[in-house]
Structure formats: structure tokens, C-alpha cells
Write a protein that holds these residues in place. Structure first.
Motif, short mmCIF file in Angstrom:
data_model
loop_
_atom_site.label_atom_id
_atom_site.label_comp_id
_atom_site.label_asym_id
_atom_site.label_seq_id
_atom_site.Cartn_x
_atom_site.Cartn_y
_atom_site.Cartn_z
N LYS A 1 -1.09 6.54 11.25
CA LYS A 1 -2.09 6.48 10.19
C LYS A 1 -3.18 7.49 10.49
O LYS A 1 -3.79 7.46 11.56
N ASN A 2 -3.43 8.40 9.55
CA ASN A 2 -4.43 9.44 9.76
C ASN A 2 -5.82 9.05 9.23
O ASN A 2 -6.82 9.57 9.69
N SER A 3 -5.86 8.16 8.26
CA SER A 3 -7.14 7.81 7.65
C SER A 3 -7.86 6.74 8.47
O SER A 3 -7.28 6.09 9.33
N ASN A 4 -9.15 6.56 8.17
CA ASN A 4 -9.91 5.49 8.81
C ASN A 4 -10.27 4.39 7.83
O ASN A 4 -11.19 3.61 8.05
N ALA A 5 -9.54 4.31 6.71
CA ALA A 5 -9.79 3.26 5.73
C ALA A 5 -9.28 1.92 6.26
O ALA A 5 -8.13 1.81 6.70
N ARG A 6 -10.14 0.91 6.24
CA ARG A 6 -9.84 -0.46 6.66
C ARG A 6 -9.60 -0.61 8.15
O ARG A 6 -9.91 -1.63 8.73
N LYS B 1 -8.94 1.89 12.07
CA LYS B 1 -9.03 3.22 12.66
C LYS B 1 -7.68 3.93 12.60
O LYS B 1 -6.64 3.28 12.47
N PRO B 2 -7.68 5.25 12.70
CA PRO B 2 -6.41 5.98 12.77
C PRO B 2 -5.57 5.50 13.95
O PRO B 2 -6.10 5.04 14.96
N ASN C 1 0.87 -1.18 0.00
CA ASN C 1 0.00 0.00 0.00
C ASN C 1 0.90 1.23 0.00
O ASN C 1 2.13 1.11 0.01
N TRP D 1 -2.89 -3.93 0.23
CA TRP D 1 -3.64 -2.85 0.86
C TRP D 1 -3.38 -2.71 2.36
O TRP D 1 -3.97 -1.85 3.01
N ARG E 1 -1.48 -1.24 5.36
CA ARG E 1 -0.52 -0.20 5.70
C ARG E 1 0.51 -0.78 6.66
O ARG E 1 0.35 -1.89 7.20
N ARG F 1 3.69 6.44 3.78
CA ARG F 1 3.90 7.85 4.09
C ARG F 1 5.11 7.98 5.02
O ARG F 1 5.17 7.31 6.06
#
Length: 359
Positions: free
Chosen positions: A267-272, A274-275, A165, A313, A315, A168
Motif C-alpha cells: 500500500k503506497n497511500s497513507n489513507a486510513r 500507514k503505507p 475498496n 473501505w 484495503r 491494485r
């Protein structure tokens, strides 16, 4: 009594609205995008509900930009993207064009000038970082130099989508971590409290400001040789260096005692999932300019293990949570020690949630 008629106009002195700088296709379809895809590394295609499409070409730039370089980039924008370009927080430059025929010529032009096209999709991004010696008030190192050293070794990973994936990266020139949360973050770590120059302190520092700057109330007023000064409770000090910005006489930067730590899993996003916040996996790495080989080696180990073992996918933090910390240290060859445990005395409520401790 009626108010006098207003005979002047307000002069707006603030910044222009960002919408003025948007590409016409973006402005027309703002908030009405249907989907996007990545047809090749460094190129994004956004399609709107109206059927309009716009292509974004992303290229990496140097850590510091010259006027001549910006002019050359603007010339490319005039030729291929209707004069529209933007710089991102990760020091990328992006060109937007609705004409797909402009994409390949633009990429060739950028590559010929030394700007690698990539950083979009399942690859290593450019680095979000502070500028270090250029403008930070408490730098312990040059974040830009660390970024340059890392990205020289990760050039292939920036240009090719071969990671599970997106990855960052961030670096910070002090412990405040302006680089922010990231899959892998390189952050300065001071290993001793500040040394106070009592002779100069009262002449160059506002004592209340320095006291207020400390996040753990470790600084107290005192008197030394008849002069007003400050003292540090070393049992409470977390060696963050925040006081140095308010009071240069509280000297914390040191070529031997200011080192690097590497944190992972932010991780800032909530995809898949939680942050999540980062966890430390390496520390006391030497601040060793101009190439910082120990830092780049540790980052490379983490990425090599993640590339080989991560599922599609996943992270970095999700990969670690799946395999566990014990296996993470085995796969990367990094050394775990007791100083990585979250044992700070103000952290009693989080101790059982440490990434490295299970009761």
C-alpha cells in the motif's frame, strides 16, 4: 573587456512541458479541485472550486498496443473529448471531457471496440507490470501474458464496483519487481543461484560490472582454467537474478527453477493506515504459459475471500491485519510453509517484524 553579444537562441531538445498536454479545464483549475466522485464504474467526475467539472472515462487496453489501435483511440478522443486522452501506468486509457452528454456515447463506442470501461472505484484495477520478453534485460517469464490471463478471469471485477475498496494488482517478469507495491503482486521467484558459463563469461561480460550488480556481494572474481571468471557464494546469494542483466553468462532463468510467488498487502497511500510493504503468501507456483492457471487460481482465491470478508473501505492489507494471518490462510485455502518466514541472515533487524512470525 565586455562579452560579445549573444546572437543565437537556445534550441530546446528535451521533452515538452506536461502542461501543454493538459485539457484546458484541467489547466485552468490546476491545483484548485474541490471534490471528485465516481458516478458509475470507470467514470470519474472532478469538480473545481470555480464550478467547472470534467469527466474522465477510463478503459482497459491490451498489454501491447498497435499503431492501428492507437489511431482508433485517437479518433474516439477527437469525437468525444476534444482530442484529449492519456495512457496510465496501469495500461488504461483515459478520455477527458467537460461535456456530460459525451460520456455515454463514448462508453458505447469503447465497449463496441472491445475496450472494457472500468477500473475506477471499489474494483480491481488494471495491472501495473513490466513487459517481460519485450524489453526487460532479465525476464524469467512474460509479465504481459500473466496479466492477460489474470484479467480474463477478473473481467467482471474490473467493470463492477463490488470490492470493499480498490484493489491494485501488479506483476513482474523478474525478481527485481518493477511492478512495484500492490494489494496483490505476482513476482518471479528463482529457486537456485545462477549457473556460470565460464567459457563465455570473459568474452561477453565486464567482470567489475557483474560484481557490482549483486546487492549482497555474493559474486567474486576467480580464475577457471586459466581464464578470468566469476564465482557465486551460494550461501549469500538471494537468487534475485540481477547479475544476469549485467552478465548473460550467469544463467539463472530456467523453465523449472524459475517460478512465481504471490505477495499481498502492499500500500503506497497513507489513507486510513500507514503505507505498507508486501508479504509473501504463495510461492513455487509453476511458470506455466500460456495461461498460468496456478497463478490465476491463487489470485482468484485471495480476491474471493477479500470480497466476502473485507469491510467497506478496507484495503487487502488492512483486512489481513484485522483477521490475522492464520485466518487469512484458512479463508483462501493457500498453504503456509516455513520458507515464507523472513529468515534471511541479513534481515536480523526485521525478523521480529515478519508478517508470519510472532514471539
Amino acid at each position: 573587456m565586455s562579452s560579445p553579444e549573444r546572437t543565437w537562441k537556445t534550441i530546446e531538445s528535451g521533452p515538452h512541458t506536461y502542461q501543454e498536454a493538459l485539457h484546458p479545464v484541467v489547466r485552468k483549475n490546476y491545483g484548485k479541485w474541490k471534490y471528485h466522485e465516481i458516478p458509475r464504474p470507470g467514470v470519474l467526475k472532478h469538480v473545481a472550486e470555480s464550478g467547472d467539472a470534467i469527466y474522465t472515462v477510463r478503459a482497459g487496453t491490451p498489454r501491447q498496443d498497435t499503431v492501428d489501435m492507437v489511431r482508433r483511440l485517437c479518433e474516439i478522443a477527437d469525437r468525444f473529448s476534444d482530442g484529449h486522452l492519456r495512457f496510465t501506468v496501469r495500461n488504461n486509457v483515459e478520455f477527458l471531457t467537460p461535456n456530460p452528454d459525451n460520456v455515454e456515447p463514448m462508453i458505447k463506442e469503447l465497449e463496441s471496440m472491445g475496450f472494457p470501461v472500468g477500473g475506477a472505484g471499489n474494483c480491481v484495477s488494471s495491472v501495473s507490470h513490466t513487459q517481460g520478453w519485450l524489453h526487460c534485460d532479465i525476464p524469467a517469464t512474460d509479465a504481459s501474458g500473466v496479466v492477460k490471463s489474470m484479467m480474463d478471469t477478473l473481467y467482471h471485477e474490473f467493470k463492477h464496483m463490488e470490492m470493499p475498496n480498490k484493489v491494485r494488482l501488479s506483476t513482474s517478469c523478474c525478481s527485481i519487481n518493477c511492478g512495484g507495491q500492490a494489494d496483490i503482486a505476482v513476482v518471479v521467484k528463482h529457486t537456485r543461484p545462477p549457473r556460470i558459463n565460464h567459457e563465455h563469461l570473459s568474452m561477453v561480460c565486464e567482470l567489475p560490472k557483474a560484481v557490482a550488480r549483486c546487492p549482497v556481494a555474493a559474486i567474486r572474481p576467480t580464475v577457471v582454467d586459466g581464464k578470468r571468471s566469476l564465482m557465486v557464494d551460494e550461501a549469500k546469494c538471494i537468487c534475485c537474478g540481477a547479475c544476469f542483466g549485467a552478465c548473460p553468462a550467469m544463467e539463472i532463468n530456467h523453465p523449472e527453477h524459475s517460478k512465481f510467488a504471490i505477495w499481498v498487502g502492499g500500500k503506497n497511500s497513507n489513507a486510513r493506515s500507514k503505507p505498507s510493504t508486501m508479504s509473501i503468501v504463495a510461492h513455487n507456483l509453476p511458470n506455466n504459459p500460456p495461461r498460468w492457471p496456478e497463478v490465476t487460481d491463487a489470485v482468484g482465491r485471495i480476491l474471493t475471500a477479500y470480497k466476502a470478508g473485507g469491510r467497506p473501505w478496507e484495503r487487502v492489507g488492512e483486512w489481513i491485519n484485522r483477521i490475522g494471518w492464520k485466518r487469512f490462510f484458512e479463508e483462501t485455502g493457500l498453504t503456509f510453509d516455513e520458507d515464507m518466514i523472513d529468515s534471511y541472515r541479513h534481515a536480523r533487524t526485521t525478523f521480529n517484524q515478519s508478517a508470519h512470525v510472532r514471539f
